[in-house]
Design a protein around this motif. Sequence first.
Motif, mmCIF file in Angstrom:
data_model
loop_
_atom_site.group_PDB
_atom_site.id
_atom_site.type_symbol
_atom_site.label_atom_id
_atom_site.label_comp_id
_atom_site.label_asym_id
_atom_site.label_seq_id
_atom_site.Cartn_x
_atom_site.Cartn_y
_atom_site.Cartn_z
ATOM 1 N N ALA A 20 0.814 -1.217 0.000
ATOM 2 C CA ALA A 20 0.000 0.000 0.000
ATOM 3 C C ALA A 20 0.848 1.268 0.000
ATOM 4 C CB ALA A 20 -0.931 -0.004 1.209
ATOM 5 N N SER A 21 1.992 1.209 0.668
ATOM 6 C CA SER A 21 2.813 2.418 0.796
ATOM 7 C C SER A 21 3.896 2.547 -0.265
ATOM 8 C CB SER A 21 3.466 2.468 2.189
ATOM 9 O OG SER A 21 4.366 1.378 2.360
ATOM 10 N N GLU A 22 4.459 1.412 -0.727
ATOM 11 C CA GLU A 22 5.643 1.472 -1.583
ATOM 12 C C GLU A 22 5.434 1.026 -3.030
ATOM 13 O OE1 GLU A 22 8.302 2.883 -0.624
ATOM 14 O OE2 GLU A 22 7.930 3.005 1.533
ATOM 15 N N ILE A 23 4.398 0.234 -3.279
ATOM 16 C CA ILE A 23 4.231 -0.321 -4.627
ATOM 17 C C ILE A 23 2.978 0.225 -5.325
ATOM 18 C CG2 ILE A 23 4.061 -2.423 -6.012
ATOM 19 C CD1 ILE A 23 6.745 -2.088 -4.564
ATOM 20 N N ALA A 24 1.822 0.076 -4.687
ATOM 21 C CA ALA A 24 0.560 0.480 -5.315
ATOM 22 C C ALA A 24 0.549 1.933 -5.799
ATOM 23 C CB ALA A 24 -0.606 0.229 -4.357
ATOM 24 N N PRO A 25 1.105 2.881 -5.034
ATOM 25 C CA PRO A 25 1.060 4.275 -5.494
ATOM 26 C C PRO A 25 1.826 4.528 -6.793
ATOM 27 C CG PRO A 25 1.517 4.186 -3.134
ATOM 28 C CD PRO A 25 1.652 2.786 -3.667
ATOM 29 N N HIS A 26 2.718 3.617 -7.162
ATOM 30 C CA HIS A 26 3.551 3.810 -8.352
ATOM 31 C C HIS A 26 3.103 2.981 -9.549
ATOM 32 C CE1 HIS A 26 6.400 6.009 -5.866
ATOM 33 N NE2 HIS A 26 6.408 4.995 -5.015
ATOM 34 N N MET A 27 2.103 2.132 -9.371
ATOM 35 C CA MET A 27 1.739 1.214 -10.443
ATOM 36 C C MET A 27 1.292 1.937 -11.710
ATOM 37 S SD MET A 27 2.549 -1.820 -9.650
ATOM 38 C CE MET A 27 1.971 -2.428 -11.220
ATOM 39 N N GLU A 28 0.601 3.057 -11.572
ATOM 40 C CA GLU A 28 0.128 3.778 -12.751
ATOM 41 C C GLU A 28 1.302 4.311 -13.575
ATOM 42 O OE1 GLU A 28 -2.285 5.095 -15.636
ATOM 43 O OE2 GLU A 28 -2.902 3.869 -13.914
ATOM 44 N N TRP A 30 4.299 3.143 -13.602
ATOM 45 C CA TRP A 30 5.035 2.009 -14.154
ATOM 46 C C TRP A 30 4.295 1.403 -15.340
ATOM 47 C CZ3 TRP A 30 6.116 -0.299 -8.636
ATOM 48 C CH2 TRP A 30 7.122 0.472 -8.006
ATOM 49 N N ARG A 31 2.974 1.415 -15.297
ATOM 50 C CA ARG A 31 2.190 0.950 -16.448
ATOM 51 C C ARG A 31 2.471 1.850 -17.652
ATOM 52 N NH1 ARG A 31 -2.338 -2.528 -15.585
ATOM 53 N NH2 ARG A 31 -3.337 -1.625 -17.421
ATOM 54 N N GLU A 32 2.510 3.160 -17.408
ATOM 55 C CA GLU A 32 2.781 4.112 -18.494
ATOM 56 C C GLU A 32 4.193 3.929 -19.044
ATOM 57 O OE1 GLU A 32 0.803 6.363 -19.980
ATOM 58 O OE2 GLU A 32 -0.910 5.655 -18.804
ATOM 59 N N ALA A 33 5.151 3.665 -18.150
ATOM 60 C CA ALA A 33 6.552 3.514 -18.559
ATOM 61 C C ALA A 33 6.832 2.168 -19.208
ATOM 62 C CB ALA A 33 7.465 3.704 -17.350
ATOM 63 N N GLY A 34 5.966 1.185 -18.941
ATOM 64 C CA GLY A 34 6.166 -0.154 -19.494
ATOM 65 C C GLY A 34 7.186 -0.977 -18.731
ATOM 66 N N ILE A 35 7.511 -0.532 -17.524
ATOM 67 C CA ILE A 35 8.504 -1.259 -16.726
ATOM 68 C C ILE A 35 8.412 -0.805 -15.269
ATOM 69 C CG2 ILE A 35 10.337 0.450 -17.140
ATOM 70 C CD1 ILE A 35 12.304 -1.958 -17.354
ATOM 71 N N VAL A 36 8.603 -1.750 -14.356
ATOM 72 C CA VAL A 36 8.635 -1.440 -12.925
ATOM 73 C C VAL A 36 10.023 -0.922 -12.572
ATOM 74 C CG1 VAL A 36 8.546 -2.462 -10.608
ATOM 75 C CG2 VAL A 36 6.854 -3.121 -12.323
ATOM 76 N N ASP A 37 10.074 0.136 -11.804
ATOM 77 C CA ASP A 37 11.368 0.686 -11.390
ATOM 78 C C ASP A 37 12.117 -0.329 -10.524
ATOM 79 O OD1 ASP A 37 12.761 3.590 -11.288
ATOM 80 O OD2 ASP A 37 13.170 2.483 -9.441
ATOM 81 N N ARG A 38 13.414 -0.413 -10.737
ATOM 82 C CA ARG A 38 14.239 -1.374 -10.009
ATOM 83 C C ARG A 38 14.169 -1.164 -8.497
ATOM 84 N NH1 ARG A 38 18.219 -4.136 -12.840
ATOM 85 N NH2 ARG A 38 19.450 -4.208 -10.923
ATOM 86 N N SER A 39 13.841 0.040 -8.088
ATOM 87 C CA SER A 39 13.784 0.341 -6.650
ATOM 88 C C SER A 39 12.741 -0.514 -5.934
ATOM 89 C CB SER A 39 13.466 1.826 -6.426
ATOM 90 O OG SER A 39 12.179 2.156 -6.940
ATOM 91 N N ALA A 40 11.724 -0.991 -6.676
ATOM 92 C CA ALA A 40 10.692 -1.832 -6.048
ATOM 93 C C ALA A 40 11.311 -3.104 -5.492
ATOM 94 C CB ALA A 40 9.609 -2.174 -7.064
ATOM 95 N N PHE A 41 12.225 -3.702 -6.254
ATOM 96 C CA PHE A 41 12.892 -4.926 -5.808
ATOM 97 C C PHE A 41 13.785 -4.649 -4.601
ATOM 98 C CE2 PHE A 41 11.725 -5.727 -10.179
ATOM 99 C CZ PHE A 41 11.351 -7.056 -10.192
ATOM 100 N N LYS A 42 14.490 -3.522 -4.657
ATOM 101 C CA LYS A 42 15.412 -3.181 -3.567
ATOM 102 C C LYS A 42 14.649 -2.898 -2.271
ATOM 103 C CE LYS A 42 19.641 -2.417 -2.158
ATOM 104 N NZ LYS A 42 19.354 -2.268 -0.719
#
Length: 386
Positions: A20-28, A30-42
């Motif tokens: 809720a705090s670190e991933i969901a707010p960025h999903m939109e 990342w969808r537009e960019a076509g890739i999840v930022d590497r920071s999500a894994f870190k």
Amino acid sequence: MRSFTEDQVIFRDSYRKFLASEIAPHMEEWREAGIVDRSAFKKAGDLGFLMIWPEEKYGGMGDEDFRYEQIIIEETARSGCKGWYNTLHSRLVGPYFKRFGTEEQRDRFLPKCVSGETILAIAMTEPGAGSDLAGMRTTAEDKGDHFLLNGSKTYISNGINSDVVIVAAKLTGAEKKHAMVLLIVERGMEGFERGRNLKKMGMPAQDTAELFFNNVKVPKANVLGEPGRGFYYLMEGLAEERLISAVGSIANGRKAFDITRTYVMDRKLFGRPLAEQQNTQFRMAEMDAEIDLVQVYVDHCVAEHNAGRLTSNMGAKAKMMSSEVEWKMLDLGVQLHGGAGYMDEYPISRMFTDARVNRILAGSSEVMRLIIGRDVFSEHYKSILD
């Protein structure tokens, strides 16, 4: 009543808050960019949410209970973050190092995989070789101190983000058509190139790419297991891979049910809530029952997997039924949303297109039916012979 330990309930709550705090707010974005930022894994790695099973010396919890991964998959679906395909890294690819890797390979790769610094992918699929791995054309030629890798792969998830890719290739000169080798290919190896980030019907945040190997020299230190047995190594992990798919599909089906239930209770038709229409009640009642029944079987398969008893047949049944029920619910969800269900701004629309691949990946529904059917009739003929 679903069976989770007190520690697992606490883990679920913590992971839900993390999403809720670190991933969901960025999903939109990342969808537009076509890739999840590497920071999500870190970020996930820093909090111990990326890879649970590795031993503590590698940075993991050292707990192989599959229910932890089940929680991660379920909560990722519930939060609308399926585009961050973290399970591919942590449970589909990572365990290859445990099952087939050397101690040196585990020491070299696992700590950074657990921390999220290194992102993993696996490359099997080719234009003419998906479920039928015997059609693979990528080759590896033994050159003494290294293998020379040539060929290409397509539809590779984490294809852009990945730092380490486990590549399946046929052994040049081998007599058996299933003689394959698994090679650990690292970012920066000469001759290893990536194609474009492929545009897909759904899951736009999940980077999917073509990979090309042009005379890539892969040192013998980067060979997983015994050369020639790669095909059997790939087969060994398929039951779990299909269980992973099943867990995600049925969780997504339940989320689609919940979204649709809320919508039809609010939406009015002819002056009455859509939920009061008999057709709506009957169709939703059917789906509630079907989702619950499949969930029970999936939970049973998780327990069997933990006990070391999950079979290929069980995995195929779970994968086929969960993805079919998920699709049935999503189709109903779009239908009951009416015109709104066709609009991208409504979650059910995105869920519909994102989930279409679930009846294809990890073995299509048709392939699952073949596996189950062969088992059905092998038992039939066995009983006749006995």
